[in-house]
Design a protein around this motif. Structure first.
Motif, PDB file in Angstrom:
ATOM      1  N   LYS A   9      50.360  86.967  15.687  1.00 18.07           N
ATOM      2  CA  LYS A   9      49.468  87.192  14.553  1.00 18.07           C
ATOM      3  C   LYS A   9      50.016  88.135  13.483  1.00 18.07           C
ATOM      4  O   LYS A   9      49.926  87.818  12.308  1.00 18.07           O
ATOM      5  N   PRO A  10      50.600  89.285  13.874  1.00 17.84           N
ATOM      6  CA  PRO A  10      51.131  90.166  12.826  1.00 17.84           C
ATOM      7  C   PRO A  10      52.194  89.476  11.988  1.00 17.84           C
ATOM      8  O   PRO A  10      52.220  89.598  10.771  1.00 17.84           O
ATOM      9  N   ALA A  15      53.811  86.989   6.923  1.00 17.51           N
ATOM     10  CA  ALA A  15      54.318  85.859   6.147  1.00 17.51           C
ATOM     11  C   ALA A  15      53.345  85.502   5.020  1.00 17.51           C
ATOM     12  O   ALA A  15      53.755  85.210   3.898  1.00 17.51           O
ATOM     13  N   TRP A  16      52.055  85.539   5.335  1.00 14.20           N
ATOM     14  CA  TRP A  16      51.042  85.303   4.299  1.00 14.20           C
ATOM     15  C   TRP A  16      51.204  86.304   3.165  1.00 14.20           C
ATOM     16  O   TRP A  16      51.176  85.949   1.989  1.00 14.20           O
ATOM     17  N   LEU A  17      51.375  87.577   3.553  1.00 13.34           N
ATOM     18  CA  LEU A  17      51.486  88.640   2.564  1.00 13.34           C
ATOM     19  C   LEU A  17      52.728  88.451   1.693  1.00 13.34           C
ATOM     20  O   LEU A  17      52.678  88.621   0.477  1.00 13.34           O
ATOM     21  N   ARG A  18      53.839  88.081   2.371  1.00 17.54           N
ATOM     22  CA  ARG A  18      55.081  87.862   1.613  1.00 17.54           C
ATOM     23  C   ARG A  18      54.915  86.725   0.614  1.00 17.54           C
ATOM     24  O   ARG A  18      55.327  86.842  -0.535  1.00 17.54           O
ATOM     25  N   GLY A  19      54.309  85.631   1.070  1.00 17.39           N
ATOM     26  CA  GLY A  19      54.086  84.486   0.181  1.00 17.39           C
ATOM     27  C   GLY A  19      53.214  84.868  -0.993  1.00 17.39           C
ATOM     28  O   GLY A  19      53.509  84.530  -2.148  1.00 17.39           O
ATOM     29  N   ALA A 133      65.204  82.158   4.344  1.00 20.29           N
ATOM     30  CA  ALA A 133      64.306  83.249   4.686  1.00 20.29           C
ATOM     31  C   ALA A 133      62.835  82.835   4.694  1.00 20.29           C
ATOM     32  O   ALA A 133      62.004  83.504   5.273  1.00 20.29           O
ATOM     33  N   SER A 134      62.539  81.713   4.039  1.00 18.19           N
ATOM     34  CA  SER A 134      61.142  81.373   3.806  1.00 18.19           C
ATOM     35  C   SER A 134      60.584  80.484   4.916  1.00 18.19           C
ATOM     36  O   SER A 134      61.136  79.436   5.215  1.00 18.19           O
ATOM     37  N   SER A 135      59.487  80.912   5.536  1.00 25.25           N
ATOM     38  CA  SER A 135      58.854  80.097   6.569  1.00 25.25           C
ATOM     39  C   SER A 135      57.839  79.159   5.943  1.00 25.25           C
ATOM     40  O   SER A 135      57.521  79.269   4.761  1.00 25.25           O
ATOM     41  N   LYS A 136      57.322  78.239   6.773  1.00 20.70           N
ATOM     42  CA  LYS A 136      56.299  77.314   6.302  1.00 20.70           C
ATOM     43  C   LYS A 136      55.084  78.069   5.774  1.00 20.70           C
ATOM     44  O   LYS A 136      54.529  77.748   4.734  1.00 20.70           O
ATOM     45  N   ILE A 137      54.669  79.083   6.555  1.00 18.05           N
ATOM     46  CA  ILE A 137      53.464  79.821   6.171  1.00 18.05           C
ATOM     47  C   ILE A 137      53.692  80.569   4.870  1.00 18.05           C
ATOM     48  O   ILE A 137      52.846  80.558   3.975  1.00 18.05           O
ATOM     49  N   GLU A 138      54.877  81.177   4.752  1.00 17.41           N
ATOM     50  CA  GLU A 138      55.171  81.926   3.531  1.00 17.41           C
ATOM     51  C   GLU A 138      55.187  80.998   2.319  1.00 17.41           C
ATOM     52  O   GLU A 138      54.600  81.301   1.276  1.00 17.41           O
ATOM     53  N   ALA A 139      55.837  79.844   2.483  1.00 18.00           N
ATOM     54  CA  ALA A 139      55.901  78.871   1.382  1.00 18.00           C
ATOM     55  C   ALA A 139      54.496  78.390   1.027  1.00 18.00           C
ATOM     56  O   ALA A 139      54.135  78.281  -0.147  1.00 18.00           O
ATOM     57  N   GLY A 140      53.694  78.130   2.070  1.00 17.60           N
ATOM     58  CA  GLY A 140      52.328  77.667   1.843  1.00 17.60           C
ATOM     59  C   GLY A 140      51.481  78.727   1.172  1.00 17.60           C
ATOM     60  O   GLY A 140      50.691  78.428   0.266  1.00 17.60           O
ATOM     61  N   ALA A 141      51.654  79.990   1.595  1.00 18.69           N
ATOM     62  CA  ALA A 141      50.880  81.082   1.006  1.00 18.69           C
ATOM     63  C   ALA A 141      51.231  81.246  -0.463  1.00 18.69           C
ATOM     64  O   ALA A 141      50.353  81.461  -1.305  1.00 18.69           O
TER      65      ALA A 141
END
Lengths: 315, 111
Positions: A9-10, A15-19, A133-141
């Motif tokens: 979760k963290p 990742a959300w925050l980074r996106g 460096a970019s994950s799916k969640i980060e890209a989505g966020a």
């Protein structure tokens, strides 16, 4: 969300925050432009719901501004759709260019990602994905933040419309041009890319001036990327030849050096031998003398001097 | 006009023609390995497409090349470019660019 283990979760929220953070330059540009679209769409007679629907369903800035103008001019639906198609066809290039980086994604994930692919999100992703460096969640966020800000700007423009009409004192109209400049700079890592950027930019400007309108970006990009590959192949062949030549020279050089070294070693060895020569000769001479003595001593009793002569030089 | 149902249907049409070019290449290409030449070509697309969008927006105004003092976007591109090149920071460079534009508008009253 249930299948995500607690320990992850963290990382997920990071990742959300980074996106979200990475989308902020887009947000600064989208709110004022979305605002402008909202105002125009209202003036064109679109209902609030339809104004928001376009930002939610189409989500492509320049085509929405053009469509608002066409609705205001009561253009036929088909010509609005056709214009939108031409204006937004460049997204195909974005989608294709990002595809090598999204290999592990599922179909539906790609579908969601593609839905929010714009000039601006593409520009950011095309810098970030190659870095890995970019994950799916980060890209989505990032995508979601950008679109929410676009819809928010639209809503603001549609509702409070006429009351705020100048974003120029804050230079918010320069956010996206500045962002594109920076992302272009970040794309450039090799000299050939500088050449391609200048070439394509000038070509796009020339095509725009000659009245190619919406086609100029696509055409210039097709020519520019092709020129890039062609020059790369050409310089690659040249570089390979150069490399081969360099290797050969290096090999020759190395063998020449080795020869010199061997020669030097041989000379040194020869000198050393020469330095030892007297000793060696003496040794041989002594040995012969000893043998002679020994032969003689077969008939005579042992001479203590013989042992001394032999052991002397050997010690 | 404006019949809102027609508007909505037009918007749905716009959605279709916008979404297909966005999704189809991703669907088609990301699941297979492309020839090296195609990959090499795709690697030039970001540089080319960004340049094709940026340069005309900086040097053209009303379908004319305008590099005069009143083309603030063009001149502000230089400090933006330099900061981007030196710092590699998106935020720093964008803020400098906006600061230059806002400053020029406030002080000199151009653009």
């Amino acid at each position: 969300m249930n299948e995500i283990p607690t320990s992850a979760k963290p990382a997920v929220s990071a990742a959300w925050l980074r996106g979200f953070t990475r989308a902020l330059p887009i947000v600064m540009g989208y709110i004022p432009i979305g605002f402008a679209y909202g105002v125009l769409a209202q003036q064109a007679g679109l209902s609030l719901l339809n104004t928001l629907a376009m930002s939610t369903l189409v989500y492509a800035g320049s085509s929405q501004l053009i469509a608002a103008g066409l609705f205001a001019a009561a253009a036929p639906a088909l010509s609005i759709v056709a214009t939108t198609f031409i204006v937004n066809l460049r997204h195909m290039l974005f989608s294709a260019a990002l595809s090598p980086y999204l290999k592990g994604w599922r179909k539906w994930e790609l579908a969601v990602f593609a839905y929010e692919l714009t000039d601006e999100s593409f520009a950011l992703h095309s810098v970030e994905f190659p870095r890995g460096a970019s994950s799916k969640i980060e890209a989505g966020a990032l995508n979601l933040t950008a679109q929410v800000s676009w819809i928010f700007g639209t809503w603001l423009g549609a509702v409070v419309g006429g009351r705020i009409d100048d974003v120029r004192p804050l230079a918010l109209d320069y956010t996206l041009p500045a962002m594109f400049i920076v992302l272009l700079v970040m794309q450039i890592k090799r000299r050939l890319e500088i050449i391609i950027a200048i070439l394509t930019g000038i070509l796009a400007a020339a095509l725009t001036l000659s009245g190619m309108g919406q086609w100029s970006v696509i055409l210039a990009t097709l020519v520019g990327a092709t020129a890039g590959v062609a020059l790369e192949q050409a310089s690659g062949t040249r570089a390979k030849k150069k490399e081969a030549a360099r290797k050969q020279t290096a090999r020759r050089e190395a063998s020449r050096r080795r020869a010199t070294r061997e020669h030097a070693a041989q000379t040194r060895a020869a000198q050393k031998r020469a330095a030892h020569e007297p000793t060696a000769q003496r040794l041989i001479a002594d040995e012969q003398a000893a043998q002679n003595l020994a032969r003689r001593s077969e008939h005579a009793p042992a001479d203590p001097k013989v042992g001394e002569t032999i052991s002397g030089p050997t010690a | 006009m404006t019949d809102q149902t027609t508007v909505f249907l037009t918007i749905v049409g716009m959605l279709a023609v916008t979404y297909l070019p966005r999704v189809l290449p991703l669907w088609l290409f990301s699941s297979r390995s492309l020839p090296p030449l195609v990959i090499a070509w795709l690697r030039y697309v970001p540089v080319a497409v960004l340049a094709a969008m940026v340069l005309p927006s900086l040097v053209l105004a009303e379908d004319r090349i305008t590099l005069g003092g009143d083309n603030l976007f063009f001149w502000a591109a230089f400090p933006t470019f330099i900061v981007a090149w030196r710092t590699k920071s998106l935020f720093a460079a964008v803020l400098v660019g906006m600061g230059v534009v806002a400053g020029a508008r406030a002080v000199i009253g151009i653009g």
